[in-house]
Design an enzyme around this catalytic site. Sequence first.
Site, PDB file in Angstrom:
ATOM      1  N   SER A   1      -4.384   6.270  -7.096  1.00  0.00           N
ATOM      2  CA  SER A   1      -2.978   6.064  -7.465  1.00  0.00           C
ATOM      3  C   SER A   1      -2.572   7.055  -8.557  1.00  0.00           C
ATOM      4  CB  SER A   1      -2.806   4.640  -8.000  1.00  0.00           C
ATOM      5  OG  SER A   1      -1.507   4.458  -8.500  1.00  0.00           O
TER       6      SER A   1
ATOM      7  N   TYR B   1      -5.604  -1.998 -13.914  1.00  0.00           N
ATOM      8  CA  TYR B   1      -5.415  -1.330 -12.618  1.00  0.00           C
ATOM      9  C   TYR B   1      -5.466   0.187 -12.816  1.00  0.00           C
ATOM     10  CZ  TYR B   1      -3.054   0.176  -8.307  1.00  0.00           C
ATOM     11  OH  TYR B   1      -2.736   0.803  -7.127  1.00  0.00           O
TER      12      TYR B   1
HETATM   13  N1  LIG Z   1       2.029   0.245  -2.765  1.00  0.00           N
HETATM   14  C1  LIG Z   1       1.953   1.062  -3.786  1.00  0.00           C
HETATM   15  O1  LIG Z   1       2.961   1.292  -4.496  1.00  0.00           O
HETATM   16  C2  LIG Z   1       0.674   1.774  -4.109  1.00  0.00           C
HETATM   17  C3  LIG Z   1       0.741   2.847  -5.006  1.00  0.00           C
HETATM   18  C4  LIG Z   1      -0.424   3.541  -5.326  1.00  0.00           C
HETATM   19  C5  LIG Z   1      -1.620   3.145  -4.756  1.00  0.00           C
HETATM   20  N2  LIG Z   1      -1.658   2.082  -3.907  1.00  0.00           N
HETATM   21  C6  LIG Z   1      -2.961   1.720  -3.357  1.00  0.00           C
HETATM   22  O2  LIG Z   1      -2.880   1.777  -1.945  1.00  0.00           O
HETATM   23  C7  LIG Z   1      -3.860   0.889  -1.380  1.00  0.00           C
HETATM   24  C8  LIG Z   1      -3.208   0.052  -0.297  1.00  0.00           C
HETATM   25  O3  LIG Z   1      -2.187  -0.736  -0.871  1.00  0.00           O
HETATM   26  P1  LIG Z   1      -0.864  -1.147  -0.087  1.00  0.00           P
HETATM   27  O4  LIG Z   1       0.267  -0.665  -0.888  1.00  0.00           O
HETATM   28  O5  LIG Z   1      -0.957  -0.781   1.331  1.00  0.00           O
HETATM   29  O6  LIG Z   1      -0.935  -2.732  -0.282  1.00  0.00           O
HETATM   30  P2  LIG Z   1      -0.957  -3.940   0.766  1.00  0.00           P
HETATM   31  O7  LIG Z   1       0.095  -3.743   1.793  1.00  0.00           O
HETATM   32  O8  LIG Z   1      -0.921  -5.166  -0.077  1.00  0.00           O
HETATM   33  O9  LIG Z   1      -2.376  -3.804   1.482  1.00  0.00           O
HETATM   34  C9  LIG Z   1      -3.559  -4.074   0.812  1.00  0.00           C
HETATM   35  C10 LIG Z   1      -4.680  -4.098   1.839  1.00  0.00           C
HETATM   36  O10 LIG Z   1      -5.911  -4.323   1.161  1.00  0.00           O
HETATM   37  C11 LIG Z   1      -6.606  -5.358   1.836  1.00  0.00           C
HETATM   38  N3  LIG Z   1      -7.475  -6.089   0.916  1.00  0.00           N
HETATM   39  C12 LIG Z   1      -7.154  -6.603  -0.292  1.00  0.00           C
HETATM   40  N4  LIG Z   1      -8.216  -7.230  -0.826  1.00  0.00           N
HETATM   41  C13 LIG Z   1      -9.230  -7.091   0.079  1.00  0.00           C
HETATM   42  C14 LIG Z   1     -10.577  -7.523   0.123  1.00  0.00           C
HETATM   43  N5  LIG Z   1     -11.121  -8.249  -0.883  1.00  0.00           N
HETATM   44  N6  LIG Z   1     -11.338  -7.207   1.195  1.00  0.00           N
HETATM   45  C15 LIG Z   1     -10.796  -6.500   2.235  1.00  0.00           C
HETATM   46  N7  LIG Z   1      -9.531  -6.056   2.246  1.00  0.00           N
HETATM   47  C16 LIG Z   1      -8.757  -6.370   1.184  1.00  0.00           C
HETATM   48  C17 LIG Z   1      -5.518  -6.243   2.425  1.00  0.00           C
HETATM   49  O11 LIG Z   1      -6.015  -6.931   3.565  1.00  0.00           O
HETATM   50  P3  LIG Z   1      -6.328  -8.504   3.659  1.00  0.00           P
HETATM   51  O12 LIG Z   1      -5.416  -9.212   2.724  1.00  0.00           O
HETATM   52  O13 LIG Z   1      -6.116  -8.819   5.099  1.00  0.00           O
HETATM   53  O14 LIG Z   1      -7.770  -8.615   3.266  1.00  0.00           O
HETATM   54  C18 LIG Z   1      -4.501  -5.204   2.852  1.00  0.00           C
HETATM   55  O15 LIG Z   1      -4.807  -4.715   4.131  1.00  0.00           O
HETATM   56  C19 LIG Z   1      -4.425   0.090  -2.552  1.00  0.00           C
HETATM   57  O16 LIG Z   1      -5.672   0.627  -2.920  1.00  0.00           O
HETATM   58  C20 LIG Z   1      -3.409   0.304  -3.652  1.00  0.00           C
HETATM   59  O17 LIG Z   1      -3.991   0.200  -4.931  1.00  0.00           O
HETATM   60  C21 LIG Z   1      -0.540   1.389  -3.563  1.00  0.00           C
END
Ligand SMILES: NC(=O)c1ccc[n+]([C@@H]2O[C@H](COP(=O)([O-])OP(=O)(O)OC[C@H]3O[C@@H](n4cnc5c(N)ncnc54)[C@H](OP(=O)(O)O)[C@@H]3O)[C@@H](O)[C@H]2O)c1
Length: 268
Positions: free
Chosen positions: A143, A156
């Site tokens: 991130s 985080y």
């Molecule tokens: N959205 C943003 O603004 C943003 C910005 C920078 C970085 N990121 C990073 O991008 C990545 C994806 O985030 P996103 O924005 O796509 O969020 P999201 O839509 O909430 O997706 C998160 C994913 O992680 C999975 N997950 C969470 N805990 C888990 C566990 N214990 N075991 C297996 N899977 C798990 C969830 O699946 P289940 O719940 O089905 O397990 C879901 O598929 C993350 O690493 C986040 O830190 C996001």
Amino acid sequence: MPSNRSDRVVLVTGASSGIGRAAALEFAKRGSTVVGVARRLDELNKVGEEAASLGGRFKPVRCDVSEKEQVFAAVGDTVEEFGRLDVLVNNAGVGLYGEFKDISLDEVETQVKVNLMGVVYFIEAALPHMLKQKFGRIVNVSSVAGFITVPSMSLYCAVKSAVTVLSRGLDMELKKHNIRVAAVCPGSVDTPFFNNPSVNSRGGRPIGPVIKPEKVAKAIVSAAENGGGVKIVPAYYWSAVYLVNTLPFMYRFVEKGAPKPRAKINKH
Ligand SMILES: NC(=O)c1ccc[n+]([C@@H]2O[C@H](COP(=O)([O-])OP(=O)(O)OC[C@H]3O[C@@H](n4cnc5c(N)ncnc54)[C@H](OP(=O)(O)O)[C@@H]3O)[C@@H](O)[C@H]2O)c1
């Protein structure tokens, strides 16, 4: 190593939602065999249906990335079924919002276990196979928050910083084995990431421009195809990273722009 990029076996964690889902579909569209990992099998099955409608191959695997036995089983089963693992995308993650004094130890442990140890376990499990096949691409979704610390997300930010630093170090160590490691570092992305109760109850919200997960997915695919390094998405965030890290007084603007906690939370 598969001669054709479209023949690759790709494992994407957090494939049930947001960036991981978009990345899984992007790889599937290009003809890769995608193993999608997450805890919610019903959501993974929906991604599988979408991948099939695009002509792609998608195998859903239920796995909690913070449980190392489950991680080793997911990687072992992938190699057994498909004969190799070419690309590992460590994307699963959770962002819990709140000042450090207000967040519980459970919340601290969840973020470290999912966002850092999940990445470490998958790399540990995948590396022997990648070393044996003399080819591997690892893309860790980190991130911008790993470069620019924001208040109420300090843990985080610290963990994402660790993921970026680990990616750089591993790329230096592993490129001689034809294994490249990249970190893809998005700014705010329009996903359910911001739906968790800590964000809602403590006044969190995305900071800065919000981009679509498909844009990050394309950056992930490109990182897997082109090798290691750190990619910030969108790229113009590099200037913000440069400014706050060379002119520390710029952090005043980060503090001003960051959301303020709405209510006092009792520590539990
Ligand atoms: N959205 C943003 O603004 C943003 C910005 C920078 C970085 N990121 C990073 O991008 C990545 C994806 O985030 P996103 O924005 O796509 O969020 P999201 O839509 O909430 O997706 C998160 C994913 O992680 C999975 N997950 C969470 N805990 C888990 C566990 N214990 N075991 C297996 N899977 C798990 C969830 O699946 P289940 O719940 O089905 O397990 C879901 O598929 C993350 O690493 C986040 O830190 C996001």
